[in-house]
Every structure is written in structure tokens, then in C-alpha cells.
Design an enzyme around this catalytic site. Structure first.
Site, short mmCIF file in Angstrom:
data_model
loop_
_atom_site.label_atom_id
_atom_site.label_comp_id
_atom_site.label_asym_id
_atom_site.label_seq_id
_atom_site.Cartn_x
_atom_site.Cartn_y
_atom_site.Cartn_z
N TYR A 96 54.23 86.20 49.88
CA TYR A 96 54.73 87.60 49.74
C TYR A 96 56.63 87.99 50.13
CZ TYR A 96 54.34 90.65 45.87
OH TYR A 96 53.84 91.36 45.06
N ARG A 149 60.08 96.49 36.84
CA ARG A 149 60.30 96.53 37.88
C ARG A 149 59.47 95.85 38.92
NH1 ARG A 149 57.33 99.31 42.00
NH2 ARG A 149 57.70 97.23 42.23
P1 NAD Z 1 60.00 103.19 41.19
O1 NAD Z 1 61.37 103.13 40.28
O2 NAD Z 1 58.97 103.92 40.03
O3 NAD Z 1 60.59 104.89 41.63
C1 NAD Z 1 62.21 103.93 42.91
C2 NAD Z 1 62.54 106.25 42.48
O4 NAD Z 1 63.46 106.08 43.57
C3 NAD Z 1 62.76 106.95 41.61
O5 NAD Z 1 62.40 108.14 41.44
C4 NAD Z 1 64.21 107.20 41.41
O6 NAD Z 1 65.06 108.19 40.82
C5 NAD Z 1 64.21 107.44 42.92
N1 NAD Z 1 66.10 106.90 43.42
C6 NAD Z 1 66.66 105.59 43.00
N2 NAD Z 1 67.99 106.11 43.69
C7 NAD Z 1 67.67 107.21 44.62
C8 NAD Z 1 68.91 107.68 44.84
N3 NAD Z 1 70.17 107.21 45.60
N4 NAD Z 1 68.41 108.74 45.75
C9 NAD Z 1 67.33 109.25 45.88
N5 NAD Z 1 65.80 108.86 45.30
C10 NAD Z 1 66.80 107.28 44.14
O7 NAD Z 1 59.63 102.46 41.94
P2 NAD Z 1 58.72 102.34 43.14
O8 NAD Z 1 57.07 101.30 42.46
O9 NAD Z 1 57.77 104.16 43.05
O10 NAD Z 1 58.74 101.69 44.12
C11 NAD Z 1 59.70 101.72 45.09
C12 NAD Z 1 60.27 101.19 45.97
O11 NAD Z 1 58.99 101.47 47.13
C13 NAD Z 1 60.05 99.67 45.67
O12 NAD Z 1 61.43 98.83 46.72
C14 NAD Z 1 59.29 99.26 45.88
O13 NAD Z 1 59.02 98.03 46.23
C15 NAD Z 1 58.64 99.79 47.27
N6 NAD Z 1 57.19 99.73 47.45
C16 NAD Z 1 56.97 99.15 48.40
C17 NAD Z 1 55.24 99.41 48.77
C18 NAD Z 1 54.82 99.17 50.52
O14 NAD Z 1 55.34 98.47 50.94
N7 NAD Z 1 53.35 99.19 50.60
C19 NAD Z 1 54.15 99.43 47.62
C20 NAD Z 1 55.24 99.96 46.50
C21 NAD Z 1 56.16 99.88 46.03
#
Ligand code: NAD
Length: 545
Positions: A96, A149
Site C-alpha cells: 500500500y 483522486r
Molecule cells: P481532496 O482533493 O478532497 O482535498 C484536498 C484539499 O486540499 C482540498 O480542499 C483543496 O482545496 C486543499 N488544498 C489544495 N491545495 C491547497 C493549498 N495550497 N492550501 C490549502 N489547501 C489546499 O483530497 P482528500 O481525499 O481530502 O485527501 C487529501 C490528502 O489526504 C491526500 O494526500 C490523501 O492521500 C490524504 N489522506 C490521508 C489519509 C490517512 O493518512 N489516513 C486518509 C485519507 C486521505
């Protein structure tokens, strides 16, 4: 495991579910027409594992380790899962995140054998027929993505298939869901990734994404076809773009057994981490102020569950929401903004604008900073120093995946807060030595929660997957974090405990399913026994009649 009556000879060796390779005994080789088709020496599962490990460790890159493990999965499932379970901490980053991200990017190039089910936009009106082609009828869990995504890597189209495959391997390894009951699905509606469209080896539909009613009609057809072909199967939505992630969850959560791991699984894992961190900082959940950097599906999903947990603790929903703040690409999310997507509006509080993260920290003085932006190195030295200036023990969770997207490294978090940060990350970081102290950062990995949720829901035949189940999962996960772990800065249990963690979460889920009247199967008096009876344990069984 019983051998199908007509499976023997070379076909048996080519069937990954039943193949034992060099571990077929002398008697089995005679009875099953295998003599001569294998080298003479009979090896045990343990011998085979030794060979696999040596080869795995000799690979020059993690991507090559991934290819090696997937081809083992294609050859011999028992050996693959036994090795993965026994070496889960070492192999998880390969199966993963972060390696699965690299694998998805290169999917068309490392493609060996098809795995999983592809439903494409051109299958509209015959999705049921496509599901009917899947060789297994007893499907228990489906992980589905449309590839838009993938982790923090964006639109990878059909290459996103690596994600459902990886997640389902973790279901089996971490909670013992039988691999025969696992179905990875990629809904291919095209891709807006121009470099993939230009790639002659790209394996998906060469067209831009369909959207709107046409898109929803295809997913509707898929969800309905699942109810007919695989009644009772749990559907896990994975790595959809934010709007669709929320849209699909809202559309189906009250109609079928489904959940979105990015929204709800992440939320449960993070809630457990925040409660554990609160045991270090001395602040209860309802005494904290949370600042989320990024306002997408993961961040708002976490906030929604954190609010649900505070409400359960007796706080009003309004007061609970007032403790959650967001910064997105336009700065602080405030009531005065007119550009907010529906999922952000509940968190748009009356406040003067703050143009960037640093300004937001200085004005709001959050106790916890959570990164879910997929923007690497945005928790800069000034940002982390600002958190350290307003907190004795700042909580810093850099949750973006893969590692290349993390908002800061573990080392940066500790260094720039003078060793005071209570830190966890989405992708793993090695322990950090700083000023004679050793910190062991925990990984807020969804794998702590979704396999247990799925196992519990499967065992109970759950008709829905509810918020109460995620709260119960977070509570259960928290019980595994003792003072010894907190002492070294670790908010999550070691991955080696994952099967026990998953089993206990599944028990907790089972109780919620029963209490909420959602059980589709009789619940045994002892949930522990019931859950464990559903757990697949990869060992070779004798095929002699
Ligand atoms: P998403 O695309 O729904 O959300 C990303 C957010 O970041 C959006 O609101 C966007 O506007 C914001 N963003 C982007 N650039 C930015 C900036 N420069 N300044 C401020 N905000 C900014 O994606 P998601 O599903 O919410 O996932 C986001 C991240 O979290 C991914 O990297 C994903 O891998 C990670 N994630 C981690 C876990 C975990 O560790 N358990 C679980 C789920 C997601």
C-alpha cells in the site's frame, strides 16, 4: 480448504487459490497428477517464505518489490498472504502507500495479469452482465474507485485499479476477510489526465471523463447491479474526487451497505489519534481547537466525526463545529466567503479573513493542526514554530499521502517544535533522534480501521454502515494505545497488532449493528467467537481424499 473435484495437474499449479507450489507433498503429487511438474524436493510453507523474503529484500526498488509481491499473489495466494501477515510492517509500505502510488502511476507499464473488474462507460445498460463475468458468486466486499483522486496523486484513470487491489489485499491480511469474497472494481469513465491520454500504453478508455447525470447513471447502475448479483456485499468507495466522494456517499449511505474510506475511515483513524494525543496534552476533545489545512473529503470527513464524538460527549453540534476550522486554497474558510462547496459550509464561521495558514494559526491559536491538503512541505518552519508558540504540546498530524505529499516530515515536526510536537503522519516515517531523545512517530493509516469495519459488517450481514460504527471503531482502536506508546510519541499501536486490532473493531461493529437493528445475520452470543470464525488464516490444507 477443499479442492474442487476436477482441479488437478498443471491447472492446479496455475490456480493461485489452491496452488502450493513446491509444498505439494509426495502423496499429493501422486494423487493429483503433479509428479514431474514440480522440482523433486518438497518444501514447507516456512521454507517457501524464507525464499520469498530473501528475493523480496534483494529487489533494488520498492516498485520492483511491489511487482514481485503481486506476481506471488497471482501464483500462490496462501504463500502471499502468509508472508504479508507475518511481515506486515515491512511489506505494508510496498503493498500500500507509498509504493502503491508509484505502482498506479506505472500501472500500464508493469501490467502482467489482469486482476479485478473493469466497468467502463461503454458498459452502460449491461453492468449486471459484466458483474456476472466475475468468477466468484460469494462476494462479500467490493472496493471501487473511478481513479480520479488516487492518494494525493490526482487523476490516474484506469491505472487507479492498483488501489482497490491493494486495499483488498489489506482486508485479507489485516482482518482475515477471505480473498475469495473480495472484488476490486475500477469504474472507468475516462480520464482528464492529458499525459495518460497521450500514453500509448495507457490501459483505460481514451476519452475525457464523463460527468454529471451520465456519470451518476453509470454508478447507479453499478450499485443496483451489485444488490442483485452480490446481495449483501459491502461497497467501499475509494479515491473518488471530493465532489463525487460526498455525492456518492450521500446518495447511497441510507440505501445500501456502503462507506467511503477516505471520508469515514480516515475520520475514525484520526479521531482515535486525536483522543490519544489529548491524553498527552491533557485536553479532552471538546477542549481542543482543530485547524484543518485542506478542506476536501478527508478533512471534512474527520471534522464531521470529531463533531459526532463531541456531541456524544454532551456538547451541542453547533458548539462542536465551532471548534473546527479550515484553511483551503483561498485561505481561512469563513462565513463571509461566497465560493464554498456545500461540505465546507457547516465550518464557515464568522471571522475576519486570514490569507494563509500562518496567519490562521496566529489568530485562532489551534491546539491541533491537521494536514490533508496533499501539498508537500507546507508545514514550514514558521508554521510549526507558530504552533509551538501557542501550545506546550502542539498536536501536528501531517496526513497527506504518499510520503512525497506529506505536509512535513517527522523530523521537521519534532525539530521545529523543540521536540514538543505530538505527531503522526499518513505515510510512515522512521524514528527520529533529536537532542538525545528518540521519537517513534505513529502512522495514522486507515488500515487500522477499514478492515475491522468491513469484517464486522460482513460477519453481521450489516444492511448499512453507520457513523456509530466508525465511532465504535475509533474507541476500540484507542484502547490499544497504552502509556508506553504515548511516552515515545506514538499515537497508534504497532502494525504487528493489526489482526487483533481489526478483530476487536469488528466485535465493536457487530455490537453496533445489532443495537441499531441492522443485522442481516444472526448475531452469536459471543461476538469475539463469531468474528474470529470469519477470519481467513492462510495455511496449506491437505488435498488428499
Ligand atoms: P481532496 O482533493 O478532497 O482535498 C484536498 C484539499 O486540499 C482540498 O480542499 C483543496 O482545496 C486543499 N488544498 C489544495 N491545495 C491547497 C493549498 N495550497 N492550501 C490549502 N489547501 C489546499 O483530497 P482528500 O481525499 O481530502 O485527501 C487529501 C490528502 O489526504 C491526500 O494526500 C490523501 O492521500 C490524504 N489522506 C490521508 C489519509 C490517512 O493518512 N489516513 C486518509 C485519507 C486521505
Amino acid at each position: 480448504m477443499r479442492l474442487p473435484p476436477d482441479l488437478r495437474g498443471i491447472r492446479l499449479l496455475h490456480d493461485p487459490r489452491y496452488n502450493k507450489g513446491t509444498a505439494f507433498t509426495e502423496a499429493e503429487r501422486d494423487e493429483l497428477g503433479l509428479r514431474g511438474l514440480l522440482p523433486p524436493r518438497v518444501l514447507s510453507l516456512a521454507d517457501q517464505q524464507r525464499r520469498i523474503l530473501a528475493n523480496f529484500r534483494a529487489k533494488p526498488s520498492m516498485l520492483e518489490q511491489y511487482v514481485f509481491l503481486i506476481s506471488l499473489q497471482d501464483r500462490n495466494e496462501t504463500l502471499f498472504y502468509r508472508t504479508l501477515i507475518d511481515h506486515v510492517a515491512e511489506m505494508m509500505p510496498v503493498v500500500y502507500t507509498p509504493t502503491v502510488g508509484e505502482a498506479c502511476k506505472a500501472f500500464g507499464h508493469i501490467f502482467r495479469r489482469p486482476r479485478g473488474l473493469y466497468i467502463s462507460a461503454s458498459d452502460r445498460t449491461r453492468v449486471r452482465e459484466v458483474l456476472g463475468n466475475w468468477p466468484e458468486r460469494n462476494v462479500k466486499i467490493i472496493v471501487v474507485t473511478d481513479g480520479e483522486r488516487i492518494l494525493g496523486l490526482g487523476d490516474l484513470g484506469a491505472y487507479g485499479m492498483g488501489i482497490p487491489i491493494g486495499k483488498l489485499a489489506l482486508y485479507t491480511a489485516c482482518s482475515g476477510v477471505d480473498p475469495a469474497g473480495c472484488l476490486p472494481v475500477l469504474i472507468d469513465v475516462g480520464t482528464d489526465n492529458e499525459s495518460l491520454l497521450a500514453d500509448p500504453l495507457y490501459t483505460g478508455l481514451v476519452q475525457h471523463r464523463i460527468r454529471g447525470p451520465e456519470y451518476y447513471a453509470l454508478v447507479d447502475e453499478f450499485v443496483e447491479a451489485v444488490q442483485v448479483e452480490f446481495p449483501g456485499a459491502i461497497i467501499q468507495f475509494e479515491d473518488f474526487a471530493t465532489d463525487n466522494a460526498f455525492g456518492l456517499l450521500d446518495r447511497y449511505r441510507d440505501r445500501v451497505a456502503c462507506f467511503n474510506d477516505d471520508i469515514q475511515g480516515t475520520a475514525a483513524v484520526t479521531l482515535a489519534g486525536l483522543v490519544a494525543a489529548g491524553r498527552v496534552t491533557g485536553l479532552r476533545l471538546e477542549e481542543q481547537r482543530f485547524l484543518f489545512f485542506g478542506a476536501g473529503s478527508a478533512a471534512t470527513g474527520i471534522a464531521n466525526l470529531v463533531v459526532a464524538a463531541m456531541v456524544r460527549n454532551g456538547v451541542s453540534a453547533e458548539a462542536a463545529r465551532a471548534r473546527c476550522w479550515f484553511v483551503d486554497t483561498k485561505g481561512l474558510v469563513t462565513a463571509g466567503r461566497s465560493d464554498l462547496a456545500p461540505h465546507k459550509r457547516p465550518y464557515a464561521h464568522a471571522h475576519a479573513p486570514a490569507g494563509n495558514l500562518l496567519a490562521a494559526i496566529e489568530t485562532l491559536r489551534p491546539t491541533a493542526l491537521l494536514g490533508l491538503s496533499a501539498q508537500p512541505r507546507t508545514f514550514s518552519e514558521p508554521v510549526l514554530r507558530a504552533m509551538a508558540a501557542v501550545n506546550l504540546r502542539p498536536i501536528v498530524l501531517a496526513l497527506s499521502n504518499p510520503t512525497s505529499k506529506a505536509e512535513c516530515t517527522a523530523e521537521e515536526a519534532y525539530r521545529w517544535t523543540d521536540g514538543r510536537a505530538v505527531f503522526a503522519s499518513g505515510s510512515p516515517f522512521p524514528p527520529v533522534e533529536l537532542d538525545g531523545r528518540r521519537f517513534v512517530p505513529g502512522q495514522g493509516n486507515n488500515v487500522y480501521v477499514f478492515p475491522g469495519i468491513g469484517l464486522g459488517a460482513i460477519a453481521a450481514g450489516a444492511r448499512r454502515v453507520t457513523t456509530a460504527m466508525f465511532l465504535a471503531a475509533a474507541d476500540s482502536l484507542g484502547t490499544f494505545v497504552g502509556p508506553d506508546l504515548l511516552e515515545q510519541g506514538t499515537l497508534y499501536p504497532p502494525l504487528e497488532a493489526i489482526r487483533e486490532v481489526s478483530a476487536r473493531i469488528a466485535e465493536a461493529v457487530l455490537r453496533v449493528v445489532e443495537a441499531e437493528g441492522l443485522a442481516g445475520a444472526p448475531i452469536a452470543a459471543d461476538p469475539a467467537v463469531m468474528v474470529r470464525s470469519h477470519m481467513y488464516d492462510p495455511v496449506y490444507s491437505s488435498y488428499l481424499t
